[in-house]
Write a protein that holds these residues in place. Structure first.
Motif, PDB file in Angstrom:
ATOM      1  N   SER A  40       3.548  -7.316   4.670  1.00 41.56           N
ATOM      2  CA  SER A  40       2.860  -6.157   5.049  1.00 41.56           C
ATOM      3  C   SER A  40       1.375  -6.177   5.366  1.00 41.56           C
ATOM      4  O   SER A  40       1.115  -5.654   6.215  1.00 41.56           O
ATOM      5  N   ASP A  70       0.548  -1.155   0.083  1.00 41.47           N
ATOM      6  CA  ASP A  70      -0.034   0.032  -0.127  1.00 41.47           C
ATOM      7  C   ASP A  70       0.925   1.324  -0.007  1.00 41.47           C
ATOM      8  O   ASP A  70       1.886   1.478   0.774  1.00 41.47           O
ATOM      9  N   ASP A  71       0.388   2.280  -0.767  1.00 43.45           N
ATOM     10  CA  ASP A  71       0.951   3.604  -0.806  1.00 43.45           C
ATOM     11  C   ASP A  71       0.985   3.920   0.717  1.00 43.45           C
ATOM     12  O   ASP A  71       2.186   4.696   1.351  1.00 43.45           O
ATOM     13  N   SER A 127      -0.904  -3.612  -7.357  1.00 45.76           N
ATOM     14  CA  SER A 127      -2.219  -4.708  -6.991  1.00 45.76           C
ATOM     15  C   SER A 127      -1.522  -6.113  -7.712  1.00 45.76           C
ATOM     16  O   SER A 127      -0.552  -6.121  -8.483  1.00 45.76           O
ATOM     17  N   GLY A 164       1.927   0.874  -4.055  1.00 42.70           N
ATOM     18  CA  GLY A 164       0.392   0.853  -4.141  1.00 42.70           C
ATOM     19  C   GLY A 164      -0.004  -0.101  -5.482  1.00 42.70           C
ATOM     20  O   GLY A 164      -1.127   0.010  -5.680  1.00 42.70           O
ATOM     21  N   LYS A 176       1.732   2.434   3.348  1.00 41.94           N
ATOM     22  CA  LYS A 176       2.684   1.714   4.240  1.00 41.94           C
ATOM     23  C   LYS A 176       3.871   2.139   3.434  1.00 41.94           C
ATOM     24  O   LYS A 176       4.911   1.443   3.747  1.00 41.94           O
ATOM     25  N   TRP A 204       4.566  -8.545   0.130  1.00 40.10           N
ATOM     26  CA  TRP A 204       3.020  -8.014   0.186  1.00 40.10           C
ATOM     27  C   TRP A 204       2.575  -8.893   1.340  1.00 40.10           C
ATOM     28  O   TRP A 204       1.858  -8.077   1.983  1.00 40.10           O
TER      29      TRP A 204
END
Lengths: 382, 350
Positions: free
Chosen positions: B92, B52-53, B61, B59, B55, B89
């Motif tokens: 996170s 995610d941006d 997928s 961003g 984090k 991923w």
């Protein structure tokens, strides 16, 4: 290599309502009229079914409203086509007019021709045949020798076409003719296309029975068949370019992997709950192919809707799709012993039908060898 | 694909092209771990791709995985590419801390045969991790045990080194009372099957890239090589082989990309399995046809075709072998009389 390794699929999820409408129409129609002629799918010729479909606005549905069309998108048309094919409904009567003759007239026809022919196609009342192959001209279409000669107020056609499906049932054929003498160095020049009334004087159709014992094919003989000037399609001498783009439409649709889906549906329904490694392996593989082909095929429809001529992609999908659908008959044979479907008479009919028709899948609309030539050219190999 | 995927795949393409040039890859043998290449890839921020941006990630997928991993596959990059992106991923999403350095995965019953005991703030894990891609060169393995997603630090365990048939590490790691402390484990928010789907699709994207490279190499070879006084590509039989290869590459790429681009792709049981099965089948066909076109030279250790085809042969059975995926797909189709195959094909139509 310049060509892309991806086909971007069309997004069909937005048309769930249309899909539901088609499903419910098919269920109602089958309830009323039975499904006895639903084995042959897009070889099944039923003017009654085509008329009912026309009443729903599902023939020529991308065409302008002024010609009877519905001005819907190619992806919407795709949804209707795939639902028809998956059900096995008899769509042959209107299929050619909807798929290629109508689009040809929309592309290169005159205003008068569009007004004369298109509304009847969309109503499911006017049916077209393809007039390309000849005894000496199968894959090599440029070897066609049927000749049209100019007269003061029209043209006179002499020659012979062959493998003309439903010429005995349909109203018109678009006939590919030589209109200038053959120039060996430029074999593709000097052709023209004509709309010919299949009841014309001097035109004779003779049946050719196929190995399944059915009469779809015909020989069509032209002896001094007179057609008026306004039957010329597009430009005189431009027939080769026109017929090539017509073939791209002919090759582009989901019928190139869904011809016998009705058999698959019957099989997978019958196999529900069966505990067999072989069944899972075969049906798993089958599902993977169907899913992938459908992604690719919807991508072809998307390309058409965006105005890209998808010749290469259509050839890819048709090559992969027809080989795959040819395998279905054998997959079914492998699995049939593990379910009680063998005793189902309708299944048995469909299975025999598919076995006998499978050879035609990789021949009709351009053999797979011709398609691979097109692909090789697209790859820059020739 | 988002901007993140586009930027990453373009930057990676540059790094990998430089790598090809500087290392003049011409050997059929797979190169061993390349620390230099790992550093370049890591500096580009590859692990951030799907984070995610908010984090600090890029961003992206799952839809961004295709191009990034296909490029790695096309260049025959000797790094745990799928493992790095998917691992970062997963960590996170679960708020897990990863050590710096390469990450690998041990997902599914094939790879992870583990048990866990709870103690106060830690988990004591024992058992065997098998077929771990790049195990010996990775800092940690992300795995699942008792519905916990766990980061196993890769030091101090007995590692039995194996290679897959492409000479890539595929190691066995024995864990004996390995203590995992917070924040190196967390309740898994995805099922084992969901994670396996993404890992297998990542591998499939690498395979698509490798297939593309095989096709390009074969195109070049049949243009250069002459027999009977003309280049091989002038023979119709050869043209048909290449057309067939092209069909297979396009089918595999369309399927794999299509599955990865679905929203919440890891939940798409039918679609993921379909793409995985189709891609693996294509890999076999492409490997066979490319060798047929190349003749004896392709069968030598020296020529670079083997570097690619051996990966295709190895990868088609990683993260679940091909027949397991076919079986799973068949089982799904036959599992519910209320849902026809046609409904499955059309329900999530994208």
């Amino acid at each position: 290599m310049q060509a892309s390794i991806n086909i971007r699929p069309g997004d069909l999820s937005q048309y769930a309502d249309l899909r539901a409408e088609v499903r419910s129409f098919l269920a109602d129609y089958a309830r009323q009229h039975g499904k006895h002629d639903w084995i042959a799918s897009w070889m099944g010729h039923s003017p009654q079914f085509s008329k009912a479909l026309g009443e729903r606005g599902w023939i020529g549905m991308t065409w302008p409203k002024k010609y009877g069309g519905a001005e819907r998108t190619f992806l919407e048309r795709y949804v209707v086509m795939e639902e028809l094919l998956a059900s096995g409904a008899p769509v042959a009567a209107h299929w050619i007019g909807d798929r290629q003759s109508g689009p040809l007239l929309l592309n290169v026809g005159t205003e008068a021709q569009r007004q004369k022919y298109l509304p009847g196609i969309t109503r499911g009342e006017t049916f077209f045949s393809i007039g390309m192959s000849e005894p000496g001209s199968g894959s090599d279409l440029a070897a066609a020798r049927t000749k049209a000669e100019k007269t003061s107020d029209g043209w006179v056609i002499n020659g012979q076409k062959i493998w003309t499906s439903n010429a005995h049932n349909n109203h018109y054929a678009i006939v590919f003719c030589r209109t200038s003498p053959l120039n060996e160095k430029k074999r593709h020049e000097g052709f023209s296309q004509f709309i010919v009334d299949l009841k014309s004087e001097g035109l004779e159709t003779r049946p050719i029975e196929n190995i399944a014992g059915e009469h779809h094919f015909n020989e069509v003989f032209f002896k001094d068949v007179v057609v008026a000037d306004d039957c010329l399609v597009g430009e005189a001498g431009n027939g080769w370019n026109q017929v090539t783009s017509e073939l791209a439409f002919e090759r582009s649709g989901p019928e190139r992997f869904l011809s016998n889906y009705a058999l698959t549906a019957k099989l997978t329904d019958a196999m529900q709950g069966v505990d067999s490694d072989l069944a899972r392996q075969e049906i798993g593989r089958m599902a993977a192919h169907y899913w992938t082909l459908r992604k690719m095929s919807s991508g072809v429809a998307k390309a058409i809707s965006e105005g890209d001529p998808p010749n290469l992609e259509a050839a890819l999908v048709k090559d992969l799709g027809t080989i795959f659908e040819q395998e279905i008959a054998d997959t079914t044979r492998k699995l049939v012993h593990s379910s009680d479907i063998r005793s189902d008479e309708f299944f048995d009919l469909m299975q025999s039908y598919t076995v006998m028709h499978a050879p035609s899948f990789t021949l009709r609309g351009g053999t797979n060898e011709v398609l691979r030539g097109i692909i090789a050219r697209g790859m820059g190999l020739r | 694909m988002s901007d993140a995927g586009k930027i990453f795949s373009e930057s990676l393409a540059r790094v990998f092209t430089d790598y090809d040039d500087t290392h003049k890859i011409s050997s059929g043998r797979t190169l061993a771990w390349s620390e230099t290449l790992w550093k370049s890839v890591n500096e580009l921020g590859l692990p951030l791709l799907m984070i995610d941006d908010a984090k600090g990630g890029a961003g992206g997928s799952t839809g961004d995985l295709f191009d990034v991993l296909a490029i790695a596959g096309r260049h025959g990059v000797p790094l745990p590419m799928t493992e790095t992106v998917v691992g970062a991923w997963l960590a996170s999403i679960h708020g897990l801390t990863l050590p710096a350095g390469p990450v690998t995965l041990g997902i599914g019953s094939d790879m992870a045969n583990l048990t866990a005991k709870r103690s106060a703030n830690s988990l004591i894990v024992s058992g065997t991790l098998s077929k771990i891609p790049w195990g010996r060169t990775s800092e940690c393995v992300i795995t699942l045990v008792d519905e916990q997603l766990v980061v196993v630090n890769n030091t101090g365990h007995a590692v039995k080194e194996h290679n897959n048939l492409a000479d890539e590490p595929s190691d066995t790691i024995e864990l004996v009372d390995c203590e995992i402390s917070e924040p190196s484990f967390a309740q898994a928010q995805m099922s084992t099957d969901s994670i396996l789907r993404i890992a297998a699709l990542g591998r499939a994207a690498q395979m698509c890239g490798a297939m593309h490279a095989v096709l390009e190499l074969t195109m070049q070879y049949v243009s250069d090589r002459e027999q009977f006084g003309r280049p091989l590509k002038k023979f119709q039989a050869i043209q048909h082989y290449l057309a067939k290869m092209y069909c297979e590459v396009v089918a595999a790429s369309t399927a794999t990309r299509g599955a990865l681009e679905l929203p919440d792709a890891w939940e798409a049981e039918f679609e993921c399995a379909a793409a995985i099965v189709r891609t693996r089948e294509a890999a076999s066909a492409i490997a066979a046809l490319s060798h047929q076109c190349h003749g004896a030279i392709g069968f030598t250790a020296e020529y670079q075709l083997g570097r690619l085809t051996k990966r295709l042969w190895a990868w088609r059975d990683e993260y679940g072998d091909e027949s397991e995926w076919r079986d799973a797909l068949g089982r799904l189709v036959l599992s519910d009389a209320e849902t026809s195959l046609w409904q499955r094909l059309t329900d999530r139509s994208g």
